[in-house]
Design an enzyme around this catalytic site. Structure first.
Site, PDB file in Angstrom:
ATOM      1  CE  LYS A 190      -1.509  -1.530   3.951  1.00 49.58           C
ATOM      2  NZ  LYS A 190      -2.321  -1.888   5.099  1.00 49.58           N
ATOM      3  CB  THR A 222      -5.454   8.387   7.416  1.00 49.30           C
ATOM      4  OG1 THR A 222      -4.419   9.238   8.256  1.00 49.30           O
ATOM      5  CG2 THR A 222      -5.437   9.381   6.550  1.00 49.30           C
ATOM      6  N   GLY A 224      -6.735   3.883  11.082  1.00 50.72           N
ATOM      7  CA  GLY A 224      -7.369   2.471  10.520  1.00 50.72           C
ATOM      8  C   GLY A 224      -7.543   2.052   9.081  1.00 50.72           C
ATOM      9  CB  THR A 225      -6.444   3.840   6.030  1.00 47.33           C
ATOM     10  OG1 THR A 225      -5.093   3.792   6.522  1.00 47.33           O
ATOM     11  CG2 THR A 225      -6.835   5.237   6.019  1.00 47.33           C
ATOM     12  N   GLY A 226      -5.781   1.037   6.965  1.00 43.12           N
ATOM     13  CA  GLY A 226      -5.437  -0.287   6.403  1.00 43.12           C
ATOM     14  C   GLY A 226      -6.351  -1.425   7.068  1.00 43.12           C
ATOM     15  CB  CYS A 227      -8.412  -2.019  10.183  1.00 44.69           C
ATOM     16  SG  CYS A 227      -6.757  -1.985  11.003  1.00 44.69           S
TER      17      CYS A 227
HETATM   18  N1  LIG Z   1      -4.457  10.242   2.303  1.00 44.24           N
HETATM   19  C1  LIG Z   1      -4.875   9.332   1.329  1.00 44.24           C
HETATM   20  N2  LIG Z   1      -5.468   9.384   0.600  1.00 44.24           N
HETATM   21  C2  LIG Z   1      -6.079   8.531  -0.273  1.00 44.24           C
HETATM   22  N3  LIG Z   1      -5.827   7.093   0.051  1.00 44.24           N
HETATM   23  C3  LIG Z   1      -5.089   6.802   1.050  1.00 44.24           C
HETATM   24  C4  LIG Z   1      -4.417   7.970   2.057  1.00 44.24           C
HETATM   25  N4  LIG Z   1      -3.889   7.358   2.987  1.00 44.24           N
HETATM   26  C5  LIG Z   1      -4.033   5.896   2.564  1.00 44.24           C
HETATM   27  N5  LIG Z   1      -4.453   5.636   1.729  1.00 44.24           N
HETATM   28  C6  LIG Z   1      -5.049   4.246   1.009  1.00 44.24           C
HETATM   29  O1  LIG Z   1      -5.546   3.683   2.190  1.00 44.24           O
HETATM   30  C7  LIG Z   1      -5.204   2.360   2.119  1.00 44.24           C
HETATM   31  C8  LIG Z   1      -4.413   1.882   3.499  1.00 44.24           C
HETATM   32  O2  LIG Z   1      -3.362   2.267   3.297  1.00 44.24           O
HETATM   33  P1  LIG Z   1      -2.090   2.895   4.406  1.00 44.24           P
HETATM   34  O3  LIG Z   1      -0.669   2.781   3.765  1.00 44.24           O
HETATM   35  O4  LIG Z   1      -2.640   3.931   4.870  1.00 44.24           O
HETATM   36  O5  LIG Z   1      -2.457   1.446   5.437  1.00 44.24           O
HETATM   37  P2  LIG Z   1      -1.631   1.358   6.929  1.00 44.24           P
HETATM   38  O6  LIG Z   1      -0.423   2.286   6.920  1.00 44.24           O
HETATM   39  O7  LIG Z   1      -1.621  -0.067   7.270  1.00 44.24           O
HETATM   40  O8  LIG Z   1      -3.034   2.021   7.619  1.00 44.24           O
HETATM   41  P3  LIG Z   1      -3.414   1.970   9.439  1.00 44.24           P
HETATM   42  O9  LIG Z   1      -1.945   1.455  10.066  1.00 44.24           O
HETATM   43  O10 LIG Z   1      -3.784   3.253   9.890  1.00 44.24           O
HETATM   44  O11 LIG Z   1      -4.390   0.984   9.526  1.00 44.24           O
HETATM   45  C9  LIG Z   1      -4.589   2.068   0.765  1.00 44.24           C
HETATM   46  O12 LIG Z   1      -5.273   1.883  -0.194  1.00 44.24           O
HETATM   47  C10 LIG Z   1      -3.607   3.570   0.628  1.00 44.24           C
HETATM   48  O13 LIG Z   1      -3.502   3.655  -0.794  1.00 44.24           O
HETATM   49  C1  LIG Z   2      -6.151  -2.862  17.268  1.00 44.58           C
HETATM   50  C2  LIG Z   2      -5.422  -2.358  16.327  1.00 44.58           C
HETATM   51  N1  LIG Z   2      -5.292  -3.006  15.076  1.00 44.58           N
HETATM   52  C3  LIG Z   2      -4.697  -2.267  14.096  1.00 44.58           C
HETATM   53  C4  LIG Z   2      -3.974  -1.102  14.120  1.00 44.58           C
HETATM   54  C5  LIG Z   2      -3.661  -0.648  12.995  1.00 44.58           C
HETATM   55  O1  LIG Z   2      -4.345   0.619  12.495  1.00 44.58           O
HETATM   56  C6  LIG Z   2      -4.546  -0.241  15.194  1.00 44.58           C
HETATM   57  N2  LIG Z   2      -4.220   1.055  15.433  1.00 44.58           N
HETATM   58  N3  LIG Z   2      -5.133  -1.130  16.357  1.00 44.58           N
END
Ligand SMILES: Nc1ncnc2c1ncn2[C@@H]1O[C@H](COP(=O)(O)OP(=O)(O)OP(=O)(O)O)[C@@H](O)[C@H]1O
Ligand SMILES: Cc1ncc(CO)c(N)n1
Length: 296
Positions: A190, A222, A224-227
């Protein structure tokens, strides 16, 4: 004549029940990430969500104040309880806390034949707090990644797993190729942590590279975007979509969720998991907040 208020029977690909999606992850008391984000996303995407808790965090939009892993035997028992009675059309993993929990989850996945399986190799919260003990990385790589249908590391996680420094798109392509060598069928690195006008995620299926692109939204909401992204992939897989379709739809889902994120808490706010319910232009959403009041 009396109005019929009965709820119509669910008629979907599984007959009289909705698709079932399972999350194996930690609790975020703040509701934006972890189990809570996953269950909201499953629900709004039409799945019946089940959950296996791996850890409990005391967390809000400002950071993680405390965290405690559950006993690995209790994690495994939750997996057996859900699978022996309810089953799952797709599952995902999130925060796994430590090596013993990673091993218990891998054992459960093998024993119970859980698939398709999305692995979000969560290592750190946005504020830098560790959500996986560094010594658990070997177990993650050796025990769990080979069982995955899709893995979704962010750039720091992909760097930790490959030892590469990842800045450019070419370096993301090298990372997905190397990560594919660890055994998952599909790899998504990502691009949320890069800068530039687009948020580009790089995908590799072992033969072809693909890209998921969306405009980068200038927002601090942003958390929890990854979750949210990995649970949307899981929900779409539970509906029976092919992997690439599930990835593309999940990208659209997370982009809209960031775009319409409401103002909640004083730090990195959560995304709007519930946007398909119609809350696409909340007055305080990230996009509206940047634009100023309507007509301005
Ligand atoms: N500012 C943003 N604008 C648009 N898309 C975004 C933005 N930030 C993240 N994304 C998208 O959101 C999704 C999750 O990516 P990200 O790299 O943020 O995950 P993460 O770091 O694992 O998130 P978290 O740890 O907060 O759960 C991907 O599809 C990424 O491209
Ligand atoms: C419990 C939990 N899982 C995943 C993440 C990553 O976003 C977080 N901040 N907290």
């Amino acid at each position: 004549m009396a109005k019929d208020v009965s709820v119509p029977a669910f008629v979907g690909p599984f007959g009289d029940r909705p698709p079932i999606a399972l999350t194996i992850a930690g609790s975020d008391s703040g509701g934006g990430a972890g189990i809570q984000a996953d269950l909201k996303t499953f629900t709004v995407l039409g799945c019946f969500g089940t959950s296996v808790l791996t850890a409990i965090t005391a967390q809000n939009t400002l950071g993680v104040q405390a965290a405690e892993a559950l006993e690995p035997s209790l994690v495994l028992q939750q997996m057996r309880s859900v699978m022996s009675d309810i089953g799952a059309d797709a599952a995902k993993t999130g925060m796994l806390a430590n090596a013993a929990v990673v091993e218990a989850v891998a054992q459960g996945v093998r024993e119970l034949g859980i698939r398709p399986l999305v692995i979000d190799p969560v290592m750190m919260a946005k504020g830098g707090e560790p959500l996986l003990a560094p010594e658990a990385r070997t177990a993650l790589v050796e025990e769990l990644l080979p069982l995955a249908t899709v893995i979704t590391p962010n750039i720091p996680e992909a760097e930790a797993l490959t030892g590469l420094r990842i800045g450019s798109l070419d370096e993301m392509r090298e990372a997905v190729r190397r990560l594919h060598g660890l055994g998952p069928a599909w790899v998504v690195v990502k691009g949320g942590h890069r800068t530039g006008p687009e948020a580009v995620d790089v995908v590799f299926d072992g033969t072809r590279f693909h890209e998921l692109r969306a405009p980068r939204i200038d927002s601090d909401r942003t958390h929890g975007t990854g979750c949210t992204f990995s649970s949307a992939i899981t929900a779409y897989l539970a509906h029976g979509l092919p992997v690439l379709d599930a990835l593309r739809r999940a990208k659209t889902f997370v982009t809209r969720a960031i775009e319409t994120a409401p103002r909640i808490g004083g730090g990195h706010g959560p995304t709007n998991h519930l946007w398909p319910m119609g809350t696409t232009r909340l007055p305080g959403s990230a996009v509206e907040a940047k634009r100023g009041p309507a007509g301005a």
